[in-house]
Structure formats: structure tokens, C-alpha cells
Write a protein that holds these residues in place. Structure first.
Motif, PDB file in Angstrom:
ATOM      1  N   THR A 160      45.377  40.446  33.010  1.00 49.98           N
ATOM      2  CA  THR A 160      46.289  41.523  32.607  1.00 49.98           C
ATOM      3  C   THR A 160      47.696  41.227  33.111  1.00 49.98           C
ATOM      4  O   THR A 160      47.891  40.529  34.111  1.00 49.98           O
ATOM      5  CB  THR A 160      45.844  42.878  33.191  1.00 49.98           C
ATOM      6  OG1 THR A 160      45.907  42.814  34.617  1.00 49.98           O
ATOM      7  CG2 THR A 160      44.442  43.217  32.742  1.00 49.98           C
ATOM      8  N   ALA A 161      48.660  41.741  32.425  1.00 51.85           N
ATOM      9  CA  ALA A 161      50.065  41.693  32.835  1.00 51.85           C
ATOM     10  C   ALA A 161      50.714  42.955  32.322  1.00 51.85           C
ATOM     11  O   ALA A 161      50.384  43.440  31.221  1.00 51.85           O
ATOM     12  CB  ALA A 161      50.762  40.450  32.300  1.00 51.85           C
ATOM     13  N   ALA A 202      41.902  40.278  41.465  1.00 54.67           N
ATOM     14  CA  ALA A 202      43.074  39.724  42.143  1.00 54.67           C
ATOM     15  C   ALA A 202      44.305  40.241  41.433  1.00 54.67           C
ATOM     16  O   ALA A 202      44.382  40.169  40.193  1.00 54.67           O
ATOM     17  CB  ALA A 202      43.039  38.202  42.139  1.00 54.67           C
ATOM     18  N   SER A 203      45.261  40.772  42.199  1.00 52.94           N
ATOM     19  CA  SER A 203      46.455  41.348  41.571  1.00 52.94           C
ATOM     20  C   SER A 203      47.689  41.005  42.386  1.00 52.94           C
ATOM     21  O   SER A 203      47.624  40.786  43.592  1.00 52.94           O
ATOM     22  CB  SER A 203      46.311  42.874  41.446  1.00 52.94           C
ATOM     23  OG  SER A 203      46.252  43.479  42.722  1.00 52.94           O
ATOM     24  N   GLY A 220      47.250  40.653  36.923  1.00 52.04           N
ATOM     25  CA  GLY A 220      45.951  40.807  37.539  1.00 52.04           C
ATOM     26  C   GLY A 220      44.907  39.972  36.831  1.00 52.04           C
ATOM     27  O   GLY A 220      45.056  39.626  35.657  1.00 52.04           O
ATOM     28  N   GLY A 221      43.865  39.647  37.539  1.00 53.41           N
ATOM     29  CA  GLY A 221      42.755  38.907  36.964  1.00 53.41           C
ATOM     30  C   GLY A 221      41.444  39.506  37.431  1.00 53.41           C
ATOM     31  O   GLY A 221      41.334  39.980  38.576  1.00 53.41           O
ATOM     32  N   TYR A 222      40.433  39.542  36.537  1.00 48.87           N
ATOM     33  CA  TYR A 222      39.137  40.154  36.850  1.00 48.87           C
ATOM     34  C   TYR A 222      38.025  39.140  36.597  1.00 48.87           C
ATOM     35  O   TYR A 222      38.099  38.321  35.676  1.00 48.87           O
ATOM     36  CB  TYR A 222      38.914  41.392  35.980  1.00 48.87           C
ATOM     37  CG  TYR A 222      39.922  42.496  36.211  1.00 48.87           C
ATOM     38  CD1 TYR A 222      39.645  43.552  37.067  1.00 48.87           C
ATOM     39  CD2 TYR A 222      41.156  42.467  35.550  1.00 48.87           C
ATOM     40  CE1 TYR A 222      40.582  44.558  37.273  1.00 48.87           C
ATOM     41  CE2 TYR A 222      42.092  43.454  35.748  1.00 48.87           C
ATOM     42  CZ  TYR A 222      41.798  44.506  36.625  1.00 48.87           C
ATOM     43  OH  TYR A 222      42.726  45.495  36.822  1.00 48.87           O
ATOM     44  N   TYR A 223      37.004  39.254  37.394  1.00 48.13           N
ATOM     45  CA  TYR A 223      35.790  38.461  37.187  1.00 48.13           C
ATOM     46  C   TYR A 223      34.627  39.439  37.179  1.00 48.13           C
ATOM     47  O   TYR A 223      34.369  40.136  38.162  1.00 48.13           O
ATOM     48  CB  TYR A 223      35.619  37.436  38.310  1.00 48.13           C
ATOM     49  CG  TYR A 223      34.263  36.791  38.338  1.00 48.13           C
ATOM     50  CD1 TYR A 223      33.918  35.811  37.401  1.00 48.13           C
ATOM     51  CD2 TYR A 223      33.316  37.176  39.281  1.00 48.13           C
ATOM     52  CE1 TYR A 223      32.673  35.214  37.429  1.00 48.13           C
ATOM     53  CE2 TYR A 223      32.059  36.585  39.324  1.00 48.13           C
ATOM     54  CZ  TYR A 223      31.749  35.606  38.384  1.00 48.13           C
ATOM     55  OH  TYR A 223      30.511  35.020  38.428  1.00 48.13           O
ATOM     56  N   VAL A 224      33.944  39.553  36.025  1.00 41.80           N
ATOM     57  CA  VAL A 224      32.825  40.490  35.869  1.00 41.80           C
ATOM     58  C   VAL A 224      31.580  39.681  35.517  1.00 41.80           C
ATOM     59  O   VAL A 224      31.550  38.976  34.496  1.00 41.80           O
ATOM     60  CB  VAL A 224      33.106  41.535  34.777  1.00 41.80           C
ATOM     61  CG1 VAL A 224      31.952  42.533  34.687  1.00 41.80           C
ATOM     62  CG2 VAL A 224      34.426  42.252  35.046  1.00 41.80           C
TER      63      VAL A 224
END
Length: 452
Positions: A326-327, A119-120, A304-308
């Protein structure tokens, strides 16, 4: 027995009255149909009806709606952009054993699963005011589209006025012809009576009959013109083609004119073409700034956000997934604009100069148009005054020759000529009045005040 006789008599009476009743009903229906096909309109009613039903104006409104939509889209470009995605990947590993020396081989799983969610959100902080110039440009285009709609409305109004006056001229001419036919018929009867009494020759009777035939020929041409104008006006007003239009009596246009310069000034302040030219010049100026802004760097912020998740189960389980966040700031500069942008700027300036020159041409054309319509109206008023004098003279001449002819002093030729002169003067006056009215509306149109 008496009842039976009475019933028979009633039936016979009903049968006898039935044709008459049918005729009355049919006649009434025909009269209602004929009345439904006739319509009397004032000029204001015709203009209102035409504007409400004009397909051209509906198209103009659609163009305005499109321009407004483009303006809103330009504003939307200043909003943050965002995206979200979720992906699943599965890897099959048929050869899953690695032998790397004397030690034990490495055995990999026969398959592996992975889930990746992203998501960004990003926002442009500075882009050389390019978004600002895009909004200004599209806002100017909206204003131009609205002026186009105003211009279309004015043209539709003028077309209706022109057709309305055209129909008025034909109908007035037909009235004059009808009156002259009545007069000529009276002259034919009188000349026939004189011929029977031996006071005139057969040739005198034929001259009046020939005059009547010529008037009838003019009437045939006028009726053909009436049908054409009536049909065209019905189309303009959105009415059925078969409606026969009648014209309300038009009020005389005897407006006192001011100096020509005041009408030119009014046109410069009101004409849509002048306003549109100014808007296009402003749009050209904005375009120059927008092209120059291509040299500016851009600065954008993003998060942004990540899901792994590498487990087989997509539902998050403790210790099975990670969520990096992240930013960042992004600074970018396309420095090739230093040598690629100068010609684009030059082209934009040329377009601006063309717009300025076009306004000068438009201004000159409007001045010529106002001057022409101003002189046309003053000339039409002068014609009316002259024709009113000529009608008075022709009428007096007709009375004198009528008296002389009845006294057998003047010839039938002189009598017919006097009648023709009066008839022609009457037609010319009605046409001149209509021309004066139309000339006044032309002047209103050229000054941009027709629909105001």
C-alpha cells in the motif's frame, strides 16, 4: 672473647641510640605531616582548583547535556516513523457443521491458522512548521542552559575570591598583631626596668600588660575567624578539611577607572542575565508561532506491506500467502482550532510581553549593581590613600612619644595610646587594601567580566 665483647658494646651503643633515633624519625614524620597539611595558594590557583572540583559546575554541565539531548530528540521528530509486526492466530472451531437447508451440510475444519505480517513507514510532509518551531525552541533552551552554567561558574569564582580575600584579611591582621605583641613585650620589659629603677609606678607597667591582653583577645577572635574561613574555603576548593591554607602576597589593585557609563555598557553586553532574557523573549516569539501553527492542516505520506498466510506452516509456500502493498497520502485538519486556539495564542503573547518587561527590570538592577560596585571601589581607593597618611602620622607620633617616654617626659598612658593608634592604623590599612581588591572583583562581576 674480643669479638663477644665488641658485639656487647655494639648492642649497648645501639640501645643507647635507639630512643634518639626514634625521636628523630618521629619528629621528621610529624614535620612531614604538618608540611603536608599546609598549602600556599595564589588566587589564580585557588580559582582553577575550585572550578575543577565544583559540584555546582558539574551539575550545570549535566543540565546542558540534558538540554542538548532534548534538542536532539526534537530533531529526531522530523525523521520518518516506521514499525513492523508479525502475528500468529489460531482458531479452534468445536461446532464446525452448518446446515443451511435441504442440501448437504457444510463442514468446516476443526481449526484454522493465520499469519499476518505488517511493515509500514510514514513521513510528515507538512505540519504547519510545528517541528521547525520545536527545534528552534529547544535550541534556545540549550543556549539558556549554557548561560546558566556560565553564571554558575562566575558565582563560584566570586565565592572563591570572596573567601580568599577574607582569609587574606585575617592573616594580615594576625601579622600586625604579632608585630604589635613583640613591640608591647619590649615596652613591658622597658617599663619593668624603669619601675625597678623607681622611674615609673607599677600602674605604668600594668597599662602595658593590659594593652598586651587586649591585643591577645583580638588575636583569639581572629584565629577563630581564620578557622571558619579556612574550612569554608577548603570545601569550595575540594580540599581536605584539615588543610591549613596560606595566602600568596596579593598584588595591589590600583586600576584606573574609566567613566561609569562605559562599565554599564560593558555589563549590558556581557551579563548572562541580559542574554538569557533576550533568549527567553525569542523563545516566547517561537512559542506564539508554534501555537498559531495548530490551525494548519497536516499532510503525511505512508507506505506499507502485508504478509498474509493461512497455512499451518509459517514458511511461505507458493499459493498459500498473499502480500498486499500500500501507499498513500493523508490530509488532516483539526478545524476546532478556529475557536479553541485563539486564547492559547493570547496566553503566548502575554508570556512574550512578560519576558520583555522582565528584561527591563533586570537591566535596571544591573545598572544599580554596577553603580554601587563602581562607587565602592573608588571609595576603597580613597580610604587607602587616607590611611597611608594616617599611618605616617601615627608612626611619627609613636616615635615622638617613645622618645619622650624613654626620657621620662611622657606618661605610660600616652605611650600606650600612641602604640594603640599605630596598631589600629596598620590593621585598618591592611583591611582597606583587601577591601579594595575585593571591590574591584565585585566590579568585574557586575560587568560580567569576572571569568573572561
Amino acid at each position: 672473647m674480643d669479638t663477644t665483647t665488641n658485639n656487647l658494646q655494639k648492642r649497648r651503643l645501639f640501645k643507647a641510640l635507639l630512643p634518639g633515633l626514634a625521636a628523630v624519625l618521629l619528629t621528621g614524620g610529624l614535620l612531614n605531616t604538618a608540611a603536608a597539611q599546609d598549602r600556599t595558594l595564589s588566587l589564580d590557583e585557588a580559582i582553577k582548583l575550585g572550578q575543577e572540583n565544583s559540584k555546582t559546575l558539574k551539575l550545570s554541565q549535566a543540565k546542558i547535556d540534558q538540554a542538548v539531548s532534548e534538542f536532539n530528540q526534537a530533531k529526531d521528530k522530523a525523521l520518518p516513523t516506521g514499525s513492523a509486526s508479525f502475528a500468529y492466530n489460531r482458531a479452534q472451531i468445536p461446532a464446525n457443521t452448518l446446515e443451511l437447508g435441504a442440501g448437504d451440510p457444510i463442514h468446516l475444519p476443526t481449526h484454522a491458522d493465520a499469519y499476518l505480517g505488517i511493515a509500514s513507514l510514514s513521513e510528515t510532509i507538512f505540519a504547519g512548521n510545528r517541528l521547525k518551531y520545536a527545534r528552534q525552541s529547544t535550541d534556545l533552551l540549550v543556549q539558556v542552559a549554557k548561560l546558566d552554567a556560565d553564571k554558575d561558574k562566575e558565582q563560584i569564582t566570586y565565592d572563591i575570591v570572596n573567601a580568599y580575600y577574607g582569609l587574606y584579611k585575617v592573616l594580615q591582621s594576625q601579622k600586625v598583631i604579632d608585630e604589635n605583641l613583640k613591640t608591647v613585650d619590649a615596652q613591658i620589659k622597658q617599663s619593668q626596668r624603669f619601675f625597678d629603677q623607681g622611674l615609673v609606678t607599677k600602674n605604668d607597667v600594668l597599662r602595658f600588660q593590659l594593652q598586651r591582653a587586649n591585643i591577645e583577645l583580638n588575636g583569639i577572635d581572629l584565629e577563630s575567624n581564620r578557622k571558619v574561613i579556612n574550612f569554608n574555603l577548603n570545601i569550595l576548593l575540594g580540599l581536605p578539611e584539615g588543610v591549613r591554607l596560606n595566602i600568596d602576597q596579593l598584588s595591589p589593585n590600583d586600576q584606573t577607572l574609566g567613566p561609569l557609563a562605559s562599565y554599564i555598557d560593558t555589563a549590558m553586553a556581557n551579563r548572562q542575565e541580559v542574554k538569557q532574557s533576550d533568549l527567553r523573549t525569542q523563545a516566547a516569539e517561537v512559542n506564539i508561532k508554534s501555537v498559531q501553527a495548530n490551525l494548519s492542516p497536516t499532510l503525511a505520506a505512508s507506505v506499507g506491506g502485508y504478509y498474509v498466510d493461512v497455512s499451518a506452516n509459517p514458511i511461505p509456500q507458493s499459493g498459500k500467502f498473499i502480500t498486499p502493498l500500500t501507499a498513500g497520502l493523508t490530509f488532516a485538519w483539526k478545524f476546532d482550532g478556529l475557536w479553541l486556539n485563539k486564547n492559547k495564542v493570547a496566553e503566548a503573547k502575554v508570556q512574550r510581553d512578560q519576558s520583555v518587561i522582565s528584561k527591563g527590570i533586570i537591566t535596571d538592577n544591573i545598572k544599580n549593581e554596577v553603580n554601587r560596585d563602581y562607587l565602592s571601589y573608588t571609595t576603597a581607593i580613597d580610604k587607602i590613600k587616607l590611611l597611608q597618611t594616617s599611618i605616617a602620622q601615627a608612626g611619627e607620633n609613636n616615635k615622638i612619644l617613645q622618645s619622650k617616654y624613654q626620657s621620662n617626659v611622657a606618661s605610660a598612658t600616652d605611650r600606650a595610646d600612641a602604640e594603640t593608634l599605630l596598631y589600629q592604623a596598620q590593621i585598618n590599612l591592611e583591611l582597606a587594601k583587601a577591601d579594595a581588591g575585593l571591590a574591584y572583583y565585585n566590579l568585574l562581576k557586575s560587568t560580567g567580566k569576572l571569568t573572561k
